[in-house]
Design a protein around this motif. Structure first.
Motif, PDB file in Angstrom:
ATOM      1  N   ASP A  54      -0.381 -46.097 -14.454  1.00 48.16           N
ATOM      2  CA  ASP A  54      -1.437 -45.493 -15.276  1.00 48.16           C
ATOM      3  C   ASP A  54      -1.166 -45.894 -16.714  1.00 48.16           C
ATOM      4  O   ASP A  54      -0.429 -45.218 -17.428  1.00 48.16           O
ATOM      5  N   SER A  57      -1.467 -43.461 -19.712  1.00 48.88           N
ATOM      6  CA  SER A  57      -0.509 -42.380 -19.899  1.00 48.88           C
ATOM      7  C   SER A  57       0.518 -42.759 -20.956  1.00 48.88           C
ATOM      8  O   SER A  57       0.783 -43.938 -21.196  1.00 48.88           O
ATOM      9  N   LYS A  58       1.115 -41.760 -21.574  1.00 52.70           N
ATOM     10  CA  LYS A  58       2.151 -41.994 -22.581  1.00 52.70           C
ATOM     11  C   LYS A  58       3.552 -41.837 -21.995  1.00 52.70           C
ATOM     12  O   LYS A  58       4.538 -41.862 -22.729  1.00 52.70           O
ATOM     13  N   ASN A  59       3.644 -41.668 -20.672  1.00 57.79           N
ATOM     14  CA  ASN A  59       4.938 -41.390 -20.041  1.00 57.79           C
ATOM     15  C   ASN A  59       5.660 -42.666 -19.636  1.00 57.79           C
ATOM     16  O   ASN A  59       5.946 -42.901 -18.460  1.00 57.79           O
ATOM     17  N   PRO A  63       3.637 -46.044 -16.384  1.00 57.38           N
ATOM     18  CA  PRO A  63       3.691 -44.656 -15.913  1.00 57.38           C
ATOM     19  C   PRO A  63       3.164 -44.477 -14.483  1.00 57.38           C
ATOM     20  O   PRO A  63       2.423 -45.304 -13.949  1.00 57.38           O
ATOM     21  N   SER A  66      -1.932 -41.265 -11.013  1.00 56.33           N
ATOM     22  CA  SER A  66      -2.275 -39.956 -10.478  1.00 56.33           C
ATOM     23  C   SER A  66      -2.451 -40.030  -8.968  1.00 56.33           C
ATOM     24  O   SER A  66      -2.673 -41.104  -8.392  1.00 56.33           O
ATOM     25  N   ASP A 261      10.235 -43.620 -21.004  1.00 59.09           N
ATOM     26  CA  ASP A 261       9.704 -42.260 -21.101  1.00 59.09           C
ATOM     27  C   ASP A 261      10.730 -41.336 -21.752  1.00 59.09           C
ATOM     28  O   ASP A 261      10.395 -40.520 -22.609  1.00 59.09           O
TER      29      ASP A 261
END
Length: 275
Positions: A54, A57-59, A63, A66, A261
């Motif tokens: 994803d 996402s910032k992770n 990332p 979902s 992350d």
């Protein structure tokens, strides 16, 4: 021991659903171009950044997608939970293992990584095609295996001693030790982590583990330890997770966000040095 890897010689066993995961971290379009230029007949293409991450996402850099995204991917690929699924990349790469881990996370029971990769199938005479494959859509309902996944909070619990477990860093030793960091803003590793460079699993362009490599893995983590594997962005940790699974480790998780992350959080603790 859990069977994770297949070789070209094993493919006479019967019908397989094929997934082509070729990709290049240096050229994100290379995988889709290679697929369009010629892929094994019947194989669908899964792109690391469009399908297996994803990127909004910032992770971390790659990332976790979902559940909704993954469900749609599985369904448009025509997959069923009991299908025999064979995943390949260019051989000796981490991308098939990333897809394999996500498929296992979705509860698919017979997913495997092809050791020899795409070129191994070509050498064995499997036919190529250039048209995009569009399977009959399935309505599969994934059976999510949360025991395989770790997020930042779970890793923090290990670091701070609230949960038992071992963190295993799959990056090169220089990055682990903080001597060289080409991608992340902070050099080093998550506190307390051990190190085993995933590239040690590659022999002649294939993922494999000879006796010396197996012994080195055993010296790094015990088969009964609870292990959470990470790398820079959750991609190259996947082959190490796959190899540990193959060697019989039962209590395994993948920190998909990984070091990118971890250090995105202000003042996240890191260590330098170590073996």
């Amino acid at each position: 021991m859990t069977e994770v890897f297949k070789s070209v010689d094993d493919l006479a066993e019967g019908y397989w659903k094929l997934i082509d995961t070729r990709f290049s971290l240096q050229d994100p379009d290379a995988g889709s171009k290679a697929y369009k230029a010629g892929h094994i007949a019947g194989a669908v293409h899964w792109d690391l950044e469009k399908d297996l991450s994803d990127m909004h996402s910032k992770n971390g850099r790659h990332p976790m997608p979902s559940r909704e995204h993954l469900t749609e991917l599985f369904r448009r690929s025509g997959l069923g939970l009991d299908d025999r699924i064979l995943i390949y990349d260019g051989g000796g790469e981490p991308f098939a293992a990333r897809a394999w881990w996500l498929v296992r996370y979705g509860g698919f029971r017979q997913a495997y990584i092809l050791r020899e990769g795409h070129e191994g199938l070509v050498r064995a005479g499997y036919p190529l095609e250039t048209e995009e494959v569009t399977p009959k859509r399935s309505e599969v309902k994934p059976e999510w295996q949360e025991r395989l996944y770790a997020d930042r909070e779970q890793v923090r619990d290990i670091v701070e001693g609230r949960s038992p477990g071992v963190l295993l860093d799959a990056r090169a030793a220089d990055r682990y030790a903080g001597k060289h960091e080409p991608l992340d803003p902070v050099a080093g590793h998550i506190p307390g982590a051990r190190n085993f460079d995933w590239s040690r699993l590659i022999t002649d362009g294939e993922l494999s583990a000879d006796e010396e490599t197996v012994r080195a893995i055993r010296e790094t983590v015990g088969p009964d330890e609870s292990v959470t594997v990470y790398c820079g962005s959750g991609v190259t940790a996947a082959p190490l997770h796959a190899m540990l699974t193959h060697l019989g480790h039962k209590d395994l998780r993948l920190y998909v966000g990984s070091y990118s992350d971890w250090v995105s959080e202000p003042d996240a603790p890191v260590e330098n040095g170590g073996r």
